[in-house]
Design a protein around this motif. Structure first.
Motif, short mmCIF file in Angstrom:
data_model
loop_
_atom_site.label_atom_id
_atom_site.label_comp_id
_atom_site.label_asym_id
_atom_site.label_seq_id
_atom_site.Cartn_x
_atom_site.Cartn_y
_atom_site.Cartn_z
N ALA A 1 50.95 46.96 27.33
CA ALA A 1 50.01 47.41 26.31
C ALA A 1 49.23 46.26 25.69
O ALA A 1 48.08 46.42 25.28
N ASP A 2 49.83 45.07 25.64
CA ASP A 2 49.15 43.91 25.04
C ASP A 2 48.30 43.15 26.05
O ASP A 2 47.75 42.09 25.74
N GLY A 3 48.20 43.68 27.28
CA GLY A 3 47.39 43.04 28.31
C GLY A 3 48.14 42.11 29.23
O GLY A 3 47.57 41.59 30.20
N THR A 4 49.41 41.85 28.96
CA THR A 4 50.21 41.00 29.84
C THR A 4 50.34 41.64 31.20
O THR A 4 50.69 42.82 31.31
N VAL A 5 50.06 40.88 32.24
CA VAL A 5 50.17 41.42 33.60
C VAL A 5 51.50 40.99 34.20
O VAL A 5 52.01 39.89 33.95
N GLU A 6 52.05 41.88 34.99
CA GLU A 6 53.36 41.66 35.61
C GLU A 6 53.40 40.37 36.41
O GLU A 6 54.39 39.64 36.38
N SER A 7 52.34 40.11 37.18
CA SER A 7 52.35 38.97 38.10
C SER A 7 52.62 37.66 37.40
O SER A 7 53.26 36.76 37.96
N SER A 8 52.14 37.50 36.16
CA SER A 8 52.34 36.23 35.44
C SER A 8 53.80 36.02 35.06
O SER A 8 54.32 34.89 35.14
N ILE A 9 54.49 37.08 34.66
CA ILE A 9 55.91 36.97 34.33
C ILE A 9 56.72 36.73 35.60
O ILE A 9 57.64 35.91 35.63
N ASN A 10 56.37 37.45 36.66
CA ASN A 10 57.06 37.26 37.94
C ASN A 10 57.02 35.80 38.37
O ASN A 10 58.04 35.23 38.78
#
Length: 243
Positions: free
Chosen positions: A63-72
């Motif tokens: 919801a805050d715009g964080t994309v999965e790929s960056s955490i991965n």
């Protein structure tokens, strides 16, 4: 002075140290991996670390715009750094958010297909490898939380998956009742990789509280430490745990 240990002899110490390391800052992610004791000299195993998505494919979005790929990628790079401290040979399927695509890959679907094919070629080119693919979960209902591990049909995958799930629950999410499960047939790398392979959904980025944890470097260190510990346990007992 460096020395070579048999993995079975070194396993209890290595597993304990991996978990202890989660409480400390890992080496800067841009730094070269330090020279380390060759604890896997006899078996020659390679831990392949796959940071899911990347490039044009950001995966799920919070919801805050964080994309999965960056955490991965952040978790994958921490796992790579920590594994290096224990002399584990690693190979990353990607090391940045940038991915080079073939010139004829014009659509997002074609880009994703080309990227997955390139990753699979890399994975299957390395004999004796073990694959850990890192992802984040998402669900329309913001309440679900907790890690979930899926394992491929290749011999050894279930043992690794169950070890990883048990440690993730014990160390990071003790209230969870999730169990390691077989990966769906439509997950390309889990279906096509010819080595033991697991896919780790580290948590739900759709859950606001868990998202804040997943974005934290400290929590990412803990995830990396737990996954490395699971790998060390698996590698040390693989002869008797192949399923």
């Amino acid at each position: 002075m460096y020395f070579t240990l048999k993995l079975r002899d070194a396993l209890p110490l290595l597993a304990a140290l991996a978990l202890i390391a989660a409480a400390f800052l890992l080496p800067p992610l841009e730094a070269d991996k330090p020279e380390a004791a060759a604890v896997f000299a006899e078996g020659g195993e390679t831990l392949i670390i796959d940071a899911g998505h990347g490039g044009a494919d950001g995966g799920a979005s919070a919801a805050d715009g964080t994309v999965e790929s960056s955490i991965n990628l952040a978790v994958a790079r921490r796992l790579e750094a920590l594994a290096g401290l224990f002399g584990v040979e690693t190979l990353m399927t990607r090391s940045s958010e940038d991915i080079s695509y073939p010139a004829d890959a014009g659509s997002l679907r074609e880009m994703k297909r080309a990227d997955q094919a390139a990753r699979l070629e890399l994975i299957n080119s390395r004999p004796g490898a073990v694959l850990i693919s890192i992802h984040q979960n998402y669900y329309p209902d913001p309440r679900p939380n907790g890690p979930q591990v899926f394992y491929s049909a290749v011999s050894g995958s279930r043992a690794l998956g169950e070890a990883a799930q048990a440690l993730l629950v014990e160390k990071l999410c003790p209230e969870s009742r999730r169990l390691a499960s077989p990966a769906d047939e439509d997950i390309y790398l889990m279906r096509e990789a010819n080595c033991p392979a697991i896919l780790v959904e580290c948590g739900f980025i759709s859950n606001a509280a868990e998202l804040e944890q997943l974005k934290s470097g400290e929590y990412q260190n803990k995830l990396a430490a737990v996954l490395l510990t699971a790998y060390l346990q698996y590698a040390g007992t693989a002869d008797g745990m192949m399923l």
